[in-house]
Design a protein around this motif. Structure first.
Motif, short mmCIF file in Angstrom:
data_model
loop_
_atom_site.label_atom_id
_atom_site.label_comp_id
_atom_site.label_asym_id
_atom_site.label_seq_id
_atom_site.Cartn_x
_atom_site.Cartn_y
_atom_site.Cartn_z
N PRO A 277 2.23 -20.93 43.93
CA PRO A 277 1.17 -20.24 44.68
C PRO A 277 1.58 -18.87 45.22
N ILE A 278 2.83 -18.75 45.67
CA ILE A 278 3.29 -17.46 46.21
C ILE A 278 3.18 -16.38 45.14
N VAL A 279 3.63 -16.71 43.93
CA VAL A 279 3.63 -15.73 42.84
C VAL A 279 2.20 -15.40 42.42
N GLN A 280 1.33 -16.41 42.39
CA GLN A 280 -0.07 -16.16 42.05
C GLN A 280 -0.71 -15.20 43.05
N ARG A 281 -0.38 -15.39 44.33
CA ARG A 281 -0.91 -14.50 45.36
C ARG A 281 -0.30 -13.09 45.21
#
Length: 499
Positions: free
Chosen positions: A43-47
């Motif tokens: 999720p961090i990378v997607q954000r």
């Protein structure tokens, strides 16, 4: 079957168009896939990707760029490729260049040798499933040199699509059983999420053993014994995985530690899997890479004739950083011949690893030699890359340890730091109220406020009550300094805000 149930299964007509329920839904799909998580692209990378898009569209942020330190992708972070490798790969991809004078003769000779081993003289042809024969021979000779003359049989070498492919293939061979007889695989915590993801997908039991953070993430024999004894109560532990040098922890295990692990595996009848993809990434004074195979044979026939071992290497790490070519190899030791026949069958299903990746693996294990035209440039580039990584490893440790509430072990090897962060109780409560792991909450706030993309320690596993993040040391030195300064400033502000 009732008429109403049959009616539900049949297509219905709406406005003259047939429609029906999806065959593949979240309820009917393979349930093990839903258990798979992969933190380094989570999720961090997607954000972070969304924020980059917002910045391009002119959305105002308190920063002008996202600095990603979430994944060990050296070239994406600005590391330059080794000239000789790219020259030979260019020649292999476009053999007409062999007629030009722009390439050194040793690069041309290497390209000709590789092309002669390819079907139709083209890297676009399939190779043998186990890999190109002359490349496997070169890998075997490389292993023999590395290990001080310990013999290596090319028939035990399998070229792979990066190390990950070999690791997952070995796990497929190991996993069987149901209930209490289901295969357990011992993995270090913190661990690289490939292992937990593969075990979830295969329906195996993940057996955690904890590295000792107080002793620079070393392996502890008593912890291995505790972990194994606990696991045997509910599954059948068959394999022990070790990452050395370590990911995400950056430690380099001592020779004594490796001896202890081999003796433990022999005594407990465990299959050893040695992930050694960072074997050239050793920076700390007094640290040295010891291959599991070398130590195994130095312990004598009692061990070298019996302990089953698979070891893995890759073109993606070290000074090469060629992640996109997906080159790697696996060597198996003391494997049952009937099982090895099944391994050969299993790899044949995938036809072959990428041939350009195989060619690159050949160049890594058979680099330019003294007296050849490319040797001086090759050594200069290799040394410069590893020296710069060593400087950045030291810089990361030093700056993070100046921050109250952050403790960073020495980055002895690999490409990562896994610092311990103290989080205020108020922030932990707020994170839990949002249904987030506290270090995920911390890393997401860090990203939104500073543009720094790190991965929370919860994605790798950690002892209960402790919190970490993983960051690579790969960004260029100027950006790494910015990153570390922003982390320092953010942590102080975060601590004040939630105290």
């Amino acid at each position: 079957m009732s008429a109403s149930r049959i009616g539900q299964m049949l297509p219905s007509r709406s406005n003259g168009v047939f429609s029906r329920d999806k065959v593949l839904t979240i309820d009917t799909m393979n349930p093990t896939v839903k258990n798979v998580e992969y933190a380094v692209r989570g999720p961090i990378v997607q954000r972070a990707i969304q924020i980059e898009k917002e910045l391009r569209e002119g959305v105002k942020k308190p920063f002008t760029e996202v600095i990603k330190a979430n994944i060990g992708d050296a070239h994406a972070m600005g590391q330059q490729p080794i000239t000789f490798f790219r020259q030979v790969l260019a020649l292999c991809s476009y053999p007409e260049l062999l007629n030009e004078n722009m390439f050194p003769e040793d690069a041309k000779n290497r390209a000709r040798r590789i092309l002669q081993a390819c079907g139709g003289g083209s890297v676009g042809a399939y190779s043998a499933s186990q890999g190109i024969d002359c490349v496997r021979q070169d890998v075997a000779r490389y292993i023999e040199r590395r290990d001080g003359g310990v013999p290596c049989d090319p028939d035990n070498v399998y070229l792979t699509t990066g190390a990950s492919d070999g690791i997952v293939t070995m796990l497929k061979l190991l996993v069987c059983g149901e209930g209490a007889s289901r295969t357990g695989v011992m993995i270090s915590i913190p661990q690289y999420p490939l292992y937990s993801a593969a075990l979830a997908e295969l329906g195996a039991v993940q057996v955690n053993y904890y590295l000792n953070e107080e002793k620079c993430w070393s392996m502890d024999l008593s912890e291995l014994e505790r972990s194994l004894a606990e696991a045997r109560k509910h599954c059948n532990p068959k394999a022990l995985c070790i990452i050395n040098p370590g990911n995400p922890t950056g430690q380099v295990q001592s020779r004594q530690c490796i001896e202890d692990v081999i003796r433990f595996a022999a005594k407990e009848r465990l299959f050893l899997m040695a992930d050694e993809v960072y074997q050239d990434n050793v920076y700390a004074e007094g640290c040295q890479f010891h291959s599991f195979k070398k130590v195994l044979f130095e312990l004598g026939p009692e061990y070298s004739d019996n302990v089953e071992l698979a070891s893995f290497h890759s073109t993606s790490k070290c000074y090469m950083g060629e992640c996109g070519f997906r080159g790697g190899y696996m060597e198996v030791i003391n494997m049952d011949p009937e099982v090895q026949a099944q391994l050969s069958k299993l790899v044949s299903v995938r036809l072959c690893p990428p041939v350009p990746g195989q060619a690159l693996m050949d160049l890594v294990v058979n680099s330019p030699q003294p007296g050849e035209p490319s040797h001086t440039t090759f050594m200069k580039e290799r040394t410069a890359t590893l020296s710069l990584l060593a400087e950045k490893a030291k810089l990361t440790e030093q700056i993070l340890n100046t921050v109250p509430g952050i403790t960073c072990n020495p980055v002895q090897g690999a490409m990562y730091s896994f610092p311990n962060i103290s989080l205020p109780e108020k922030s932990i409560k707020e994170a839990k109220a949002l249904g987030q792991a506290p270090d995920m909450f911390y890393c997401m706030k860090l990203l939104e406020e500073t543009g720094i993309c790190l991965v929370p320690g919860s994605g790798f596993g950690q002892k209960d009550g402790t919190y970490h993040f993983r960051m690579t040391i790969l960004p260029p030195t100027d950006k790494l300094k910015i990153l570390l300064a922003k982390v320092k400033e953010f942590h102080q502000k975060f601590t004040q805000q939630y105290s």
